[in-house]
Design a protein around this motif. Structure first.
Motif, PDB file in Angstrom:
ATOM      1  N   ARG A 163     -11.168  -2.226  -5.852  1.00 52.54           N
ATOM      2  CA  ARG A 163     -10.352  -1.297  -5.086  1.00 52.54           C
ATOM      3  C   ARG A 163     -10.583  -1.460  -3.582  1.00 52.54           C
ATOM      4  O   ARG A 163      -9.725  -1.119  -2.768  1.00 52.54           O
ATOM      5  CB  ARG A 163     -10.723   0.121  -5.528  1.00 52.54           C
ATOM      6  CG  ARG A 163      -9.769   1.188  -5.069  1.00 52.54           C
ATOM      7  CD  ARG A 163      -9.944   2.465  -5.860  1.00 52.54           C
ATOM      8  NE  ARG A 163      -8.967   3.458  -5.405  1.00 52.54           N
ATOM      9  CZ  ARG A 163      -9.180   4.284  -4.393  1.00 52.54           C
ATOM     10  NH1 ARG A 163     -10.315   4.270  -3.753  1.00 52.54           N
ATOM     11  NH2 ARG A 163      -8.234   5.124  -4.014  1.00 52.54           N
ATOM     12  N   TYR A 164     -11.743  -1.957  -3.208  1.00 57.04           N
ATOM     13  CA  TYR A 164     -12.096  -2.053  -1.785  1.00 57.04           C
ATOM     14  C   TYR A 164     -12.188  -3.500  -1.311  1.00 57.04           C
ATOM     15  O   TYR A 164     -12.723  -3.781  -0.249  1.00 57.04           O
ATOM     16  CB  TYR A 164     -13.428  -1.329  -1.545  1.00 57.04           C
ATOM     17  CG  TYR A 164     -13.424   0.068  -2.117  1.00 57.04           C
ATOM     18  CD1 TYR A 164     -12.559   1.033  -1.613  1.00 57.04           C
ATOM     19  CD2 TYR A 164     -14.257   0.418  -3.172  1.00 57.04           C
ATOM     20  CE1 TYR A 164     -12.520   2.305  -2.151  1.00 57.04           C
ATOM     21  CE2 TYR A 164     -14.232   1.698  -3.719  1.00 57.04           C
ATOM     22  CZ  TYR A 164     -13.363   2.636  -3.196  1.00 57.04           C
ATOM     23  OH  TYR A 164     -13.321   3.889  -3.723  1.00 57.04           O
ATOM     24  N   LEU A 178     -10.979  -4.228   2.212  1.00 57.63           N
ATOM     25  CA  LEU A 178     -11.567  -3.524   3.363  1.00 57.63           C
ATOM     26  C   LEU A 178     -12.343  -4.500   4.247  1.00 57.63           C
ATOM     27  O   LEU A 178     -13.184  -5.236   3.761  1.00 57.63           O
ATOM     28  CB  LEU A 178     -12.507  -2.420   2.884  1.00 57.63           C
ATOM     29  CG  LEU A 178     -11.937  -1.043   2.599  1.00 57.63           C
ATOM     30  CD1 LEU A 178     -13.087  -0.093   2.281  1.00 57.63           C
ATOM     31  CD2 LEU A 178     -11.145  -0.518   3.783  1.00 57.63           C
ATOM     32  N   HIS A 231     -12.884   8.621  -1.279  1.00 56.58           N
ATOM     33  CA  HIS A 231     -12.271   7.780  -2.313  1.00 56.58           C
ATOM     34  C   HIS A 231     -10.759   7.690  -2.109  1.00 56.58           C
ATOM     35  O   HIS A 231     -10.162   6.631  -2.289  1.00 56.58           O
ATOM     36  CB  HIS A 231     -12.588   8.365  -3.689  1.00 56.58           C
ATOM     37  CG  HIS A 231     -11.929   7.628  -4.816  1.00 56.58           C
ATOM     38  ND1 HIS A 231     -12.458   6.471  -5.348  1.00 56.58           N
ATOM     39  CD2 HIS A 231     -10.769   7.862  -5.472  1.00 56.58           C
ATOM     40  CE1 HIS A 231     -11.651   6.037  -6.300  1.00 56.58           C
ATOM     41  NE2 HIS A 231     -10.618   6.855  -6.402  1.00 56.58           N
ATOM     42  N   ARG A 246     -10.148   5.839   1.436  1.00 62.38           N
ATOM     43  CA  ARG A 246     -10.969   4.639   1.636  1.00 62.38           C
ATOM     44  C   ARG A 246     -11.491   4.557   3.067  1.00 62.38           C
ATOM     45  O   ARG A 246     -11.400   3.514   3.731  1.00 62.38           O
ATOM     46  CB  ARG A 246     -10.169   3.362   1.307  1.00 62.38           C
ATOM     47  CG  ARG A 246      -9.602   3.379  -0.101  1.00 62.38           C
ATOM     48  CD  ARG A 246      -8.633   2.241  -0.322  1.00 62.38           C
ATOM     49  NE  ARG A 246      -7.623   2.655  -1.286  1.00 62.38           N
ATOM     50  CZ  ARG A 246      -7.117   1.883  -2.236  1.00 62.38           C
ATOM     51  NH1 ARG A 246      -7.497   0.635  -2.335  1.00 62.38           N
ATOM     52  NH2 ARG A 246      -6.225   2.351  -3.060  1.00 62.38           N
ATOM     53  N   LEU A 257     -18.624   3.137  -0.318  1.00 59.33           N
ATOM     54  CA  LEU A 257     -17.581   3.615  -1.232  1.00 59.33           C
ATOM     55  C   LEU A 257     -17.932   3.270  -2.683  1.00 59.33           C
ATOM     56  O   LEU A 257     -17.842   4.111  -3.579  1.00 59.33           O
ATOM     57  CB  LEU A 257     -16.228   3.005  -0.850  1.00 59.33           C
ATOM     58  CG  LEU A 257     -15.484   3.692   0.298  1.00 59.33           C
ATOM     59  CD1 LEU A 257     -14.433   2.747   0.886  1.00 59.33           C
ATOM     60  CD2 LEU A 257     -14.823   4.986  -0.149  1.00 59.33           C
ATOM     61  N   ALA A 305     -17.275  -0.395   2.559  1.00 58.41           N
ATOM     62  CA  ALA A 305     -16.946  -0.723   1.166  1.00 58.41           C
ATOM     63  C   ALA A 305     -18.165  -0.525   0.273  1.00 58.41           C
ATOM     64  O   ALA A 305     -18.052   0.014  -0.833  1.00 58.41           O
ATOM     65  CB  ALA A 305     -16.434  -2.164   1.080  1.00 58.41           C
TER      66      ALA A 305
END
Ligand SMILES: [Zn+2]
Ligand SMILES: [Zn+2]
Length: 128
Positions: free
Chosen positions: A14-15, A18, A48, A51, A27, A24
């Motif tokens: 998901r990151y 970044l 979340h 981000r 996160l 990241a």
């Protein structure tokens, strides 16, 4: 706390885009800790949903939670705004109607998490 390889695999995709890899990592770590029910979503220093660091997106309408009192003044039934001073590290909460800082656990939580995320973000910018 560190990011375990398994956590990176599970939450890292998901990151992946970044650019701030330290953000990241936080996160991923907080996603994993929250997933284990060892961290409340409201105690996170990284967001979340957006981000970002908590203090960077606390002004989003998503972070107004009337039920818990987050960015919410109960006597006025009005939103509160959060001011973040990146230079001094100071964070304050003020009701848009009465101007007071709601004296609630939710406000103290916002101050605590935003100050911590600001400190972490500044730490990340420091050359190493
Ligand atoms: Zn957010
Ligand atoms: Zn008020």
């Amino acid at each position: 706390m560190r990011t375990a390889p398994a956590e990176s695999l599970r939450f890292g995709e998901r990151y992946a885009h970044l650019r701030d890899r330290r953000l990241a990592a936080v996160l991923i770590r907080e996603d994993a800790t929250e997933d284990r029910e060892e961290l409340s979503a409201l105690e996170r220093i990284s967001c979340h949903v957006h981000r970002r660091w908590a203090h960077e997106c606390i002004s989003s309408p998503t972070h107004v939670i009337a039920v818990t009192g987050h960015r919410w003044c109960r006597p006025c039934e009005a939103e509160a705004t959060v001011a973040v001073d990146e230079l001094t590290g100071d964070v304050s909460v003020a009701c848009t109607r009465c101007g007071q800082s709601p004296a609630t656990p939710a406000t103290r939580q916002i101050l605590r998490t935003c100050r911590a995320s600001l400190a972490a973000a500044i730490e990340n910018r420091r050359p190493r």
